[in-house]
Design a protein around this motif. Sequence first.
Motif, PDB file in Angstrom:
ATOM      1  N   ARG A 144       0.839  -1.194   0.000  1.00 54.65           N
ATOM      2  CA  ARG A 144       0.000   0.000   0.000  1.00 54.65           C
ATOM      3  C   ARG A 144       0.873   1.242   0.000  1.00 54.65           C
ATOM      4  N   LEU A 145       0.482   2.205  -0.822  1.00 48.78           N
ATOM      5  CA  LEU A 145       1.304   3.398  -0.993  1.00 48.78           C
ATOM      6  C   LEU A 145       0.964   4.480   0.014  1.00 48.78           C
ATOM      7  N   ALA A 146       1.907   5.348   0.257  1.00 48.55           N
ATOM      8  CA  ALA A 146       1.676   6.547   1.050  1.00 48.55           C
ATOM      9  C   ALA A 146       1.968   7.789   0.229  1.00 48.55           C
ATOM     10  N   GLY A 147       2.097   7.618  -1.086  1.00 50.10           N
ATOM     11  CA  GLY A 147       2.445   8.753  -1.927  1.00 50.10           C
ATOM     12  C   GLY A 147       3.930   9.030  -1.857  1.00 50.10           C
ATOM     13  N   PRO A 148       4.361  10.197  -2.329  1.00 49.69           N
ATOM     14  CA  PRO A 148       5.783  10.525  -2.279  1.00 49.69           C
ATOM     15  C   PRO A 148       6.311  10.451  -0.839  1.00 49.69           C
ATOM     16  N   ALA A 149       7.554  10.065  -0.700  1.00 53.79           N
ATOM     17  CA  ALA A 149       8.144   9.972   0.631  1.00 53.79           C
ATOM     18  C   ALA A 149       8.372  11.345   1.244  1.00 53.79           C
ATOM     19  N   LYS A 150       8.425  12.367   0.401  1.00 47.82           N
ATOM     20  CA  LYS A 150       8.646  13.743   0.854  1.00 47.82           C
ATOM     21  C   LYS A 150       8.175  14.684  -0.247  1.00 47.82           C
ATOM     22  N   PRO A 151       8.014  15.956   0.042  1.00 49.87           N
ATOM     23  CA  PRO A 151       7.650  16.893  -1.023  1.00 49.87           C
ATOM     24  C   PRO A 151       8.727  16.932  -2.106  1.00 49.87           C
ATOM     25  N   VAL A 152       8.286  16.966  -3.359  1.00 53.10           N
ATOM     26  CA  VAL A 152       9.210  17.033  -4.485  1.00 53.10           C
ATOM     27  C   VAL A 152       8.805  18.181  -5.401  1.00 53.10           C
ATOM     28  N   PHE A 153       9.759  18.589  -6.252  1.00 54.47           N
ATOM     29  CA  PHE A 153       9.564  19.746  -7.116  1.00 54.47           C
ATOM     30  C   PHE A 153       9.858  19.328  -8.550  1.00 54.47           C
ATOM     31  N   ILE A 154       8.893  19.582  -9.427  1.00 59.29           N
ATOM     32  CA  ILE A 154       8.898  19.024 -10.773  1.00 59.29           C
ATOM     33  C   ILE A 154       8.737  20.148 -11.792  1.00 59.29           C
ATOM     34  N   TYR A 155       9.570  20.119 -12.825  1.00 63.14           N
ATOM     35  CA  TYR A 155       9.324  20.971 -13.990  1.00 63.14           C
ATOM     36  C   TYR A 155       8.687  20.122 -15.069  1.00 63.14           C
ATOM     37  N   ASN A 156       7.619  20.662 -15.691  1.00 65.95           N
ATOM     38  CA  ASN A 156       6.941  20.024 -16.813  1.00 65.95           C
ATOM     39  C   ASN A 156       6.933  21.023 -17.962  1.00 65.95           C
ATOM     40  N   ASN A 157       7.369  20.601 -19.151  1.00 68.42           N
ATOM     41  CA  ASN A 157       7.552  21.578 -20.230  1.00 68.42           C
ATOM     42  C   ASN A 157       6.283  21.921 -20.999  1.00 68.42           C
ATOM     43  N   TRP A 158       5.137  21.373 -20.578  1.00 69.48           N
ATOM     44  CA  TRP A 158       3.874  21.774 -21.207  1.00 69.48           C
ATOM     45  C   TRP A 158       3.601  23.253 -20.966  1.00 69.48           C
ATOM     46  N   SER A 159       3.092  23.914 -21.928  1.00 69.12           N
ATOM     47  CA  SER A 159       2.790  25.347 -22.038  1.00 69.12           C
ATOM     48  C   SER A 159       3.992  26.169 -22.476  1.00 69.12           C
ATOM     49  N   ALA A 160       5.220  25.593 -22.425  1.00 71.30           N
ATOM     50  CA  ALA A 160       6.315  26.178 -23.193  1.00 71.30           C
ATOM     51  C   ALA A 160       6.087  25.832 -24.665  1.00 71.30           C
ATOM     52  N   TYR A 161       5.417  24.715 -24.885  1.00 70.83           N
ATOM     53  CA  TYR A 161       4.884  24.355 -26.188  1.00 70.83           C
ATOM     54  C   TYR A 161       3.418  23.979 -25.977  1.00 70.83           C
ATOM     55  N   ASP A 162       2.687  23.774 -27.060  1.00 69.38           N
ATOM     56  CA  ASP A 162       1.263  23.449 -26.939  1.00 69.38           C
ATOM     57  C   ASP A 162       0.775  22.931 -28.279  1.00 69.38           C
ATOM     58  N   GLU A 163       0.501  21.643 -28.353  1.00 70.45           N
ATOM     59  CA  GLU A 163       0.023  21.044 -29.594  1.00 70.45           C
ATOM     60  C   GLU A 163      -1.470  20.724 -29.526  1.00 70.45           C
ATOM     61  N   LEU A 164      -2.149  21.220 -28.493  1.00 70.03           N
ATOM     62  CA  LEU A 164      -3.584  20.979 -28.337  1.00 70.03           C
ATOM     63  C   LEU A 164      -4.370  22.270 -28.436  1.00 70.03           C
ATOM     64  N   SER A 165      -4.082  23.227 -27.548  1.00 75.21           N
ATOM     65  CA  SER A 165      -4.793  24.505 -27.568  1.00 75.21           C
ATOM     66  C   SER A 165      -4.083  25.524 -28.444  1.00 75.21           C
ATOM     67  N   ASP A 166      -3.068  25.095 -29.160  1.00 78.06           N
ATOM     68  CA  ASP A 166      -2.253  25.993 -29.961  1.00 78.06           C
ATOM     69  C   ASP A 166      -1.534  25.134 -30.997  1.00 78.06           C
ATOM     70  N   ASN A 167      -0.645  25.727 -31.761  1.00 76.12           N
ATOM     71  CA  ASN A 167       0.079  24.977 -32.783  1.00 76.12           C
ATOM     72  C   ASN A 167       1.585  25.072 -32.611  1.00 76.12           C
ATOM     73  N   LYS A 168       2.042  25.128 -31.373  1.00 74.43           N
ATOM     74  CA  LYS A 168       3.473  25.218 -31.119  1.00 74.43           C
ATOM     75  C   LYS A 168       3.995  23.841 -30.720  1.00 74.43           C
ATOM     76  N   PRO A 169       4.864  23.229 -31.523  1.00 69.76           N
ATOM     77  CA  PRO A 169       5.298  21.856 -31.248  1.00 69.76           C
ATOM     78  C   PRO A 169       6.397  21.771 -30.201  1.00 69.76           C
ATOM     79  N   GLN A 170       6.480  20.607 -29.608  1.00 71.59           N
ATOM     80  CA  GLN A 170       7.623  20.292 -28.755  1.00 71.59           C
ATOM     81  C   GLN A 170       8.785  19.854 -29.645  1.00 71.59           C
ATOM     82  N   THR A 171       9.960  20.426 -29.437  1.00 70.09           N
ATOM     83  CA  THR A 171      11.155  20.068 -30.196  1.00 70.09           C
ATOM     84  C   THR A 171      12.316  19.868 -29.235  1.00 70.09           C
ATOM     85  N   GLU A 172      13.352  19.227 -29.731  1.00 72.25           N
ATOM     86  CA  GLU A 172      14.545  19.041 -28.906  1.00 72.25           C
ATOM     87  C   GLU A 172      15.141  20.387 -28.511  1.00 72.25           C
ATOM     88  N   GLU A 173      15.166  21.332 -29.450  1.00 71.75           N
ATOM     89  CA  GLU A 173      15.726  22.650 -29.145  1.00 71.75           C
ATOM     90  C   GLU A 173      14.960  23.308 -27.995  1.00 71.75           C
TER      91      GLU A 173
END
Length: 600
Positions: A37-66
């Motif tokens: 049985r899980l208790a979730g993360p063992a401690k608070p963590v901090f995550i970067y997610n690159n969504w909204s730096a690009y947007d292929e759903l609500s916009d037409n800006k693709p995700q690229t390696e650059e």
Amino acid sequence: MKRRNFITGALSLGIAMHPFVRAWGKPTAGFKNTTWRLAGPAKPVFIYNNWSAYDELSDNKPQTEELAMNELAEIIRLKKSGVELDYYVMDAFWFALWGGYRTWHKEHWPNGPDKWLATCKANNIKPGMWFSTNLIATHSGRFLEVIPEWKDALGTDPNIMCLFDGGYLNHLSKTLQMWYDKGVRLFKFDFAYFEAVTPAMKDKFTKEEVVEKNKVAFMEMLQQFRKNNPDVLITGYNGFGGDMENTYTPFDKKIDPRWMDTFDTLYCGDPRFSDVPMMNIWRSQDNYSDHQVSAYQAYGLPIRRIDNCAFMIGKTGTCYYRGHNCWKGMLILELARGGWVNVYHGNLELLTNDDAQWFAKVQGIYHELQKQDNMLTFGSIPGKGKPYGFKSSTAKGILCTVVNPSQQTVTMELPANSSSNGYVLYADGGYKPSIKGNQLTLGAEQLVVVGFDEYANPKHYLGIDDTIHIPLSIDKIETTFALTSKNTIEGKVIGINGKDLRIVFQQFYKNGDPCRSWLGAPPDGKKVSEVIKIAVSQDGRSVPAYIEYDKMIWSGLSWGVTEVKQGLFDHSKPLLITCSTDEKDAAILKADVYAVEYAQ
């Protein structure tokens, strides 16, 4: 389901069939209770997610390696200023059309992910990856083609894959292990459609049995994956329960508690605007996420397991081209809500080095508080438009993060029985809040942070955000609005010398619930202000008005707010205010007028 118009267009099943609104079923005989049985993360963590730096759903800006590597360079820069970032999640559409989640988009990632993975490792950043649970198509067509190993799992709806029959789930399990072996440590799952069934199974089970068998198969796969790899972090997004569409629905969408044995955290909705109208539209967005945390707590999730997903800066349609407007309050609230998964989305280059130092200071204060796992909400439910807050404490003291979403100055009692006086650590600009004992007075739409005991210390001072302008005073002007046509109301008001006028217009269904207008996303959508309209005139001439809701809003909006600045009209003559809507489902229209005074 209206999270994205593209999903509605992709599926033939419709909203009533989506797991968001389906009651969860009883366990089948084949489900084995796990011993881990899980208790979730063992401690608070901090995550970067690159969504909204690009947007292929609500916009037409693709995700690229650059783009992805540029954001990784920004993470490294921010970390040098003390910002905590433990993970970098590569969000949707990194994958090749025919790759079965095992190869990367050849045009956008011609050399694959090796450079990204190696640079993350060299800088002590754990990579993460996005996966669709079983949706493979949008309104534009398939974003994943059915490879041979998946063919026998394709559903009767050809846009979703069955999880309990055919080879899709087994192949996905091996794919996750492949990426784990390459260093990936966070796996984000989105877009779950548990009604998927193969033609071979369609007539063997009821719809309820199909949903249950899909859920159990997916749960057991992820639980075994975690058992094999105990250091993974697994997060759940759309399709795993709860209501995300608005801020007025009763908290009755219970979430299957078995997901807490599968995911470390569940998110409570993409950032969007609440049904509480505000002049500062970004504070309404804060209010939505505040409300959703309360909702998911009522659905049965521990606070630390709720991913409020609220910090999103960027230059794309998914975040309404927000840029970094009002980002400081957004950061404070994202941390104050108490979840142990703290996710930051978007264009990190919008934050300067000075911003990064402030960011790190705020993180440092709230990180200590999050670890106590004792956050409590107080005051009203946020969606009701009355004052509320979040309280956290350590043995050293108490911190109260307070929001007044209403159109009036208020005094509220803070839940702090302290021997020391409170100290205002942060406030939106304009109105100067005051604290006397545990009584806090704050302005309309204002965010304030108050510390007690050790936190009532200037070393924790976070300053004033002067990019936000809270009125020094706000007073309702009783105004009679009359229906002049099916979709228009009008009223006349005489302004008060030396003060601006604020007009709040709302639309409702016949039953009195707020009615959202859904007008599409960029580039083909329509601005909400073109449908929910407020016009001001005097002596037959239009009077200019300032608005912030003139945006393409993929998540819909049920209101409009505008201000007319003093000096643009004659205070001795009446103004005609005309509020109208093109929303065919709006049956009730209401408007209020306020006199507001700002600091000069």
